[in-house]
Design a protein around this motif. Structure first.
Motif, PDB file in Angstrom:
ATOM      1  N   HIS A 196       0.839  -1.209   0.000  1.00  0.00           N
ATOM      2  CA  HIS A 196       0.000   0.000   0.000  1.00  0.00           C
ATOM      3  C   HIS A 196       0.873   1.257   0.000  1.00  0.00           C
ATOM      4  O   HIS A 196       0.600   2.222  -0.727  1.00  0.00           O
ATOM      5  CB  HIS A 196      -0.917   0.014   1.217  1.00  0.00           C
ATOM      6  N   VAL A 197       1.926   1.249   0.823  1.00  0.00           N
ATOM      7  CA  VAL A 197       2.828   2.404   0.882  1.00  0.00           C
ATOM      8  C   VAL A 197       3.443   2.670  -0.496  1.00  0.00           C
ATOM      9  O   VAL A 197       3.526   3.811  -0.952  1.00  0.00           O
ATOM     10  CB  VAL A 197       3.940   2.179   1.924  1.00  0.00           C
ATOM     11  N   ALA A 198       3.850   1.583  -1.160  1.00  0.00           N
ATOM     12  CA  ALA A 198       4.498   1.712  -2.465  1.00  0.00           C
ATOM     13  C   ALA A 198       3.570   2.311  -3.525  1.00  0.00           C
ATOM     14  O   ALA A 198       4.038   2.895  -4.504  1.00  0.00           O
ATOM     15  CB  ALA A 198       5.008   0.352  -2.930  1.00  0.00           C
ATOM     16  N   GLU A 199       2.262   2.176  -3.322  1.00  0.00           N
ATOM     17  CA  GLU A 199       1.312   2.782  -4.267  1.00  0.00           C
ATOM     18  C   GLU A 199       1.459   4.306  -4.291  1.00  0.00           C
ATOM     19  O   GLU A 199       1.285   4.941  -5.336  1.00  0.00           O
ATOM     20  CB  GLU A 199      -0.135   2.436  -3.871  1.00  0.00           C
ATOM     21  N   TYR A 200       1.776   4.872  -3.133  1.00  0.00           N
ATOM     22  CA  TYR A 200       1.830   6.328  -3.002  1.00  0.00           C
ATOM     23  C   TYR A 200       3.253   6.868  -2.952  1.00  0.00           C
ATOM     24  O   TYR A 200       3.494   8.018  -3.327  1.00  0.00           O
ATOM     25  CB  TYR A 200       1.058   6.754  -1.751  1.00  0.00           C
ATOM     26  N   VAL A 201       4.178   6.043  -2.464  1.00  0.00           N
ATOM     27  CA  VAL A 201       5.589   6.454  -2.392  1.00  0.00           C
ATOM     28  C   VAL A 201       6.441   5.302  -2.938  1.00  0.00           C
ATOM     29  O   VAL A 201       6.964   4.495  -2.173  1.00  0.00           O
ATOM     30  CB  VAL A 201       6.005   6.777  -0.936  1.00  0.00           C
ATOM     31  N   PRO A 202       6.562   5.208  -4.253  1.00  0.00           N
ATOM     32  CA  PRO A 202       7.271   4.070  -4.862  1.00  0.00           C
ATOM     33  C   PRO A 202       8.707   3.887  -4.365  1.00  0.00           C
ATOM     34  O   PRO A 202       9.181   2.759  -4.250  1.00  0.00           O
ATOM     35  CB  PRO A 202       7.244   4.412  -6.364  1.00  0.00           C
ATOM     36  N   ASP A 203       9.401   4.992  -4.075  1.00  0.00           N
ATOM     37  CA  ASP A 203      10.791   4.886  -3.617  1.00  0.00           C
ATOM     38  C   ASP A 203      10.892   5.030  -2.097  1.00  0.00           C
ATOM     39  O   ASP A 203      11.830   5.639  -1.577  1.00  0.00           O
ATOM     40  CB  ASP A 203      11.670   5.920  -4.312  1.00  0.00           C
ATOM     41  N   TYR A 204       9.919   4.457  -1.383  1.00  0.00           N
ATOM     42  CA  TYR A 204       9.884   4.613   0.078  1.00  0.00           C
ATOM     43  C   TYR A 204      11.131   4.044   0.755  1.00  0.00           C
ATOM     44  O   TYR A 204      11.540   4.533   1.817  1.00  0.00           O
ATOM     45  CB  TYR A 204       8.614   3.977   0.658  1.00  0.00           C
ATOM     46  N   LYS A 205      11.748   3.026   0.170  1.00  0.00           N
ATOM     47  CA  LYS A 205      12.932   2.425   0.803  1.00  0.00           C
ATOM     48  C   LYS A 205      14.072   3.432   0.880  1.00  0.00           C
ATOM     49  O   LYS A 205      14.782   3.510   1.882  1.00  0.00           O
ATOM     50  CB  LYS A 205      13.363   1.174   0.049  1.00  0.00           C
ATOM     51  N   ARG A 206      14.249   4.195  -0.195  1.00  0.00           N
ATOM     52  CA  ARG A 206      15.287   5.229  -0.189  1.00  0.00           C
ATOM     53  C   ARG A 206      14.972   6.294   0.858  1.00  0.00           C
ATOM     54  O   ARG A 206      15.858   6.728   1.607  1.00  0.00           O
ATOM     55  CB  ARG A 206      15.396   5.878  -1.566  1.00  0.00           C
ATOM     56  N   ILE A 207      13.709   6.698   0.934  1.00  0.00           N
ATOM     57  CA  ILE A 207      13.318   7.738   1.884  1.00  0.00           C
ATOM     58  C   ILE A 207      13.407   7.217   3.318  1.00  0.00           C
ATOM     59  O   ILE A 207      13.761   7.966   4.236  1.00  0.00           O
ATOM     60  CB  ILE A 207      11.903   8.249   1.560  1.00  0.00           C
ATOM     61  N   GLU A 208      13.118   5.929   3.513  1.00  0.00           N
ATOM     62  CA  GLU A 208      13.279   5.324   4.845  1.00  0.00           C
ATOM     63  C   GLU A 208      14.713   5.496   5.329  1.00  0.00           C
ATOM     64  O   GLU A 208      14.942   5.824   6.496  1.00  0.00           O
ATOM     65  CB  GLU A 208      12.923   3.838   4.788  1.00  0.00           C
ATOM     66  N   LYS A 209      15.675   5.280   4.435  1.00  0.00           N
ATOM     67  CA  LYS A 209      17.079   5.457   4.809  1.00  0.00           C
ATOM     68  C   LYS A 209      17.358   6.910   5.178  1.00  0.00           C
ATOM     69  O   LYS A 209      18.104   7.193   6.125  1.00  0.00           O
ATOM     70  CB  LYS A 209      17.984   5.018   3.664  1.00  0.00           C
ATOM     71  N   GLU A 210      16.767   7.840   4.429  1.00  0.00           N
ATOM     72  CA  GLU A 210      16.920   9.254   4.746  1.00  0.00           C
ATOM     73  C   GLU A 210      16.338   9.555   6.127  1.00  0.00           C
ATOM     74  O   GLU A 210      16.933  10.274   6.931  1.00  0.00           O
ATOM     75  CB  GLU A 210      16.216  10.113   3.688  1.00  0.00           C
TER      76      GLU A 210
END
Length: 223
Positions: A196-210
């Motif tokens: 579900h998160v990826a639907e709205y923030v496809p690059d969430y993994k990169r932002i999680e690291k940030e």
């Protein structure tokens, strides 16, 4: 583990990786030296390489420490006398407390820095999410939090966000908002939640690291 160079103890972390063909060294967000090396390379050889590159690594750590200090000073100044405030729903609109500071740029990135800016980001994300998944939100509070960027109580329609989200890049703030909204669909962090998160923030993994980087600098220092 540590290595002694010129009577100084330098902490470092050694990571062994399969398939690597060379040794890599870097200073991570915590200022720790991290060496990555293939299996089969001796610890003595790695430490000798660290000694040969000590001057360059020391400069890298100094720059990392200075960058962290600049960020801490920036946020300390912004956090003086910041009040808690609440977004409330009135009919089909959501309104927030008054603006207390103009928007700003830090290290070339747009920083949220205002209650109104946060409100606008939240409202934009909420409308998109609610169009796909009708949910019940009655109030959103932003305040100082010790260990989280945000939390929610879907059954009560309440959401709470860390006031430090006013001092990170907008994409990070937007990600945290969507993260909490997705908990209305899944209360855990299962594969379905992240889908579900990826639907709205496809690059969430990169932002999680940030976010982890900002979390260590801000939350871990109790700013």
């Amino acid at each position: 583990m540590y290595i002694e160079i010129d009577d100084q103890k330098i902490d470092y972390s050694l990571i062994r990786r399969r398939g690597m063909k060379s040794i890599r060294m870097k200073i991570n967000e915590d200022g720790m030296l991290v060496a990555s090396a293939p299996y089969g390379v001796s610890k003595a050889y790695i430490e000798e390489l660290i000694r040969k590159n000590a001057a360059i690594l020391s400069q890298g750590k100094k720059q990392s420490d200075e960058a962290h200090k600049r960020w801490e000073d920036f946020v300390h100044e912004k956090m003086k006398d910041v009040p808690d405030w609440t977004i409330k729903q009135y009919g089909d609109d959501i309104v927030a407390g008054k603006q207390f500071e103009a928007g700003s740029i830090y290290n070339g990135l747009p920083i949220v820095t205002t209650q109104i800016a946060f409100q606008n980001i939240f409202w934009d994300a909420y409308k998109k999410f609610n169009n796909d998944h009708p949910i019940f939100v009655t109030g959103v509070t932003i305040r100082k939090m010790k260990s989280r960027w945000g939390s929610c109580r879907p059954t009560a329609g309440k959401m709470t966000f860390n006031v430090l989200l006013l001092y990170v890049p907008e994409e990070c703030t937007r990600y945290v908002i969507y993260h909490e909204l997705c908990h209305y669909l899944e209360l855990n962090h299962s594969a379905r939640f992240w889908a579900h998160v990826a639907e709205y923030v496809p690059d969430y993994k990169r932002i999680e690291k940030e976010m982890n980087k900002y979390g260590r600098i801000l939350i871990d220092h109790s700013l």
